[in-house]
Design an enzyme around this catalytic site. Structure first.
Site, PDB file in Angstrom:
ATOM      1  N   SER A   5     -21.929 -51.149 -21.311  1.00 12.91           N
ATOM      2  CA  SER A   5     -22.486 -50.850 -22.634  1.00 12.91           C
ATOM      3  C   SER A   5     -22.682 -49.369 -22.887  1.00 12.91           C
ATOM      4  O   SER A   5     -22.786 -48.952 -24.028  1.00 12.91           O
ATOM      5  CB  SER A   5     -23.791 -51.626 -22.875  1.00 12.91           C
ATOM      6  OG  SER A   5     -24.694 -51.452 -21.829  1.00 12.91           O
ATOM      7  N   HIS A   8     -23.672 -43.764 -17.827  1.00 16.15           N
ATOM      8  CA  HIS A   8     -24.884 -43.366 -17.096  1.00 16.15           C
ATOM      9  C   HIS A   8     -24.554 -42.079 -16.343  1.00 16.15           C
ATOM     10  O   HIS A   8     -23.640 -42.050 -15.525  1.00 16.15           O
ATOM     11  CB  HIS A   8     -25.299 -44.463 -16.122  1.00 16.15           C
ATOM     12  CG  HIS A   8     -25.367 -45.824 -16.768  1.00 16.15           C
ATOM     13  ND1 HIS A   8     -26.408 -46.226 -17.567  1.00 16.15           N
ATOM     14  CD2 HIS A   8     -24.497 -46.860 -16.754  1.00 16.15           C
ATOM     15  CE1 HIS A   8     -26.192 -47.454 -18.007  1.00 16.15           C
ATOM     16  NE2 HIS A   8     -25.038 -47.863 -17.528  1.00 16.15           N
ATOM     17  N   ILE A 102     -17.225 -51.965  -8.877  1.00 14.04           N
ATOM     18  CA  ILE A 102     -17.620 -50.743  -8.162  1.00 14.04           C
ATOM     19  C   ILE A 102     -19.098 -50.438  -8.386  1.00 14.04           C
ATOM     20  O   ILE A 102     -19.776 -49.899  -7.507  1.00 14.04           O
ATOM     21  CB  ILE A 102     -16.725 -49.542  -8.572  1.00 14.04           C
ATOM     22  CG1 ILE A 102     -16.986 -48.304  -7.720  1.00 14.04           C
ATOM     23  CG2 ILE A 102     -16.891 -49.190 -10.049  1.00 14.04           C
ATOM     24  CD1 ILE A 102     -16.546 -48.403  -6.292  1.00 14.04           C
ATOM     25  N   ASP A 103     -19.643 -50.825  -9.548  1.00 14.75           N
ATOM     26  CA  ASP A 103     -21.078 -50.600  -9.796  1.00 14.75           C
ATOM     27  C   ASP A 103     -21.930 -51.419  -8.833  1.00 14.75           C
ATOM     28  O   ASP A 103     -22.942 -50.957  -8.311  1.00 14.75           O
ATOM     29  CB  ASP A 103     -21.449 -50.889 -11.264  1.00 14.75           C
ATOM     30  CG  ASP A 103     -21.058 -52.283 -11.740  1.00 14.75           C
ATOM     31  OD1 ASP A 103     -20.226 -52.953 -11.080  1.00 14.75           O
ATOM     32  OD2 ASP A 103     -21.578 -52.707 -12.793  1.00 14.75           O
ATOM     33  N   ASP A 123     -29.067 -56.318 -10.519  1.00 12.13           N
ATOM     34  CA  ASP A 123     -28.758 -55.340 -11.556  1.00 12.13           C
ATOM     35  C   ASP A 123     -28.858 -56.022 -12.909  1.00 12.13           C
ATOM     36  O   ASP A 123     -28.031 -56.871 -13.262  1.00 12.13           O
ATOM     37  CB  ASP A 123     -27.350 -54.770 -11.328  1.00 12.13           C
ATOM     38  CG  ASP A 123     -27.021 -53.631 -12.303  1.00 12.13           C
ATOM     39  OD1 ASP A 123     -27.683 -53.518 -13.352  1.00 12.13           O
ATOM     40  OD2 ASP A 123     -26.095 -52.852 -12.002  1.00 12.13           O
TER      41      ASP A 123
END
Ligand SMILES: Nc1ncnc2c1ncn2[C@@H]1O[C@H](COP(=O)(O)OP(=O)(O)OP(=O)(O)O)[C@@H](O)[C@H]1O
Ligand SMILES: CC(C)(CO)[C@@H](O)C(=O)NCCC(=O)O
Ligand SMILES: [K+]
Length: 258
Positions: A5, A8, A102-103, A123
């Protein structure tokens, strides 16, 4: 971190986090002009009202570490001369599967390095994910479901009568007698019960494991979890920067900065 979204951002001086903030995604032309500014030394200090590498105008060649869950967005930023794209191969976890986000990999690495292994990461972003790693840095596994905002939006978008709502820092009446509270109750109590199941199962396998909450809804979720399930209190931490700790670890251990 190119998230689903938003973007960061974190600015590190050496291994010390100086600042972290979020921005929207930028269209390709905008990215091109941002990179042009960086490489010409003409750094804007704000972009769309967000602080943006402010204070760094003396060094336009700050290395940029990129992790992305949106493949099409990655090449836009790779034109920056000192851009390093972090992929799953860079992340020192065992037993990962090729399509793992990957996050998720970086967040669980960052959590393990910060709070110890084994560790469970929750998360609460666009998607809500569970990712668990054992004390050998081996992926145990996890789960993916729609995040809080996505659950609420999908209800509003796919029905005629249900409005779009945002959640408050207060638990609703479970047995609601108005529509707004009914939506809140359904989404929150079902989510909390589900999360409780995952946490209880994790703690059965890995007693005393830390459980780290991150993502845009982490604080709200922690508040709800504390209210509903005080027995989990000693295990839960929130840390908005888990992914950045993961990126820092990868950058330092692989010396990606060259
Ligand atoms: N200012 C904000 N803008 C957008 N979402 C916000 C904001 N503050 C809190 N949120 C919440 O954050 C959630 C999105 O989280 P986050 O920004 O971590 O998602 P993301 O960019 O998709 O990251 P990821 O890809 O890691 O999920 C939404 O569910 C929303 O409710
Ligand atoms: C689940 C999301 C969307 C969470 O940001 C991301 O991690 C992703 O795109 N993952 C790929 C699928 C997986 O992790 O199994
Ligand atoms: K998709």
């Amino acid at each position: 971190m190119i998230g689903n979204s938003r973007l960061h951002w974190a600015w590190f001086a050496g291994d010390t986090l100086q600042d972290a903030w979020d921005t929207q995604h930028f269209p390709a032309a905008e990215v091109e002009s941002i990179i042009q500014h960086w490489t010409s030394g003409l750094l804007p200090t704000t972009i769309f009202g967000e602080p943006f590498l402010s204070g760094y105008s003396s060094n336009p060649y700050l290395p940029l570490y990129i992790a992305s869950v949106i493949p099409e967005q990655t090449p836009l930023w790779q034109t920056y001369p000192v851009a390093h794209v972090i992929t799953l191969e860079d992340v020192p976890l065992l037993g990962v599967y090729p399509t793992l986000g990957i996050d998720r990999a970086l967040a669980v690495l960052g959590a393990g390095e910060t709070y110890n292994y084994p560790v469970l990461v929750i998360d609460a972003g666009t998607a809500l994910t569970f990712t668990g790693v054992d004390d050998h840095r081996h992926l145990v596994g996890g789960a993916i479901l729609p995040g809080l905002k996505l659950q609420l939006e999908s209800l509003a978008h796919n029905t005629a009568a249900l409005p779009s709502i945002s959640l408050k820092r207060q638990l609703p009446n479970r047995w609601a007698i108005d529509t707004l509270t009914a939506i809140e109750s359904g989404v929150i109590y079902t989510l909390l019960a589900g999360i409780r199941e995952f946490i209880a199962d994790w703690l059965q396998r890995f007693p005393n494991s830390p459980i780290a909450l991150t993502g845009g809804d982490a604080d709200l979720l922690l508040y709800y979890l504390h209210s509903r399930y005080p027995k989990f209190y000693p295990y839960l931490v929130t840390d908005r920067h888990l992914i950045f700790w993961g990126i820092k670890f990868v950058a330092i251990t692989k010396n990606l900065a060259g």
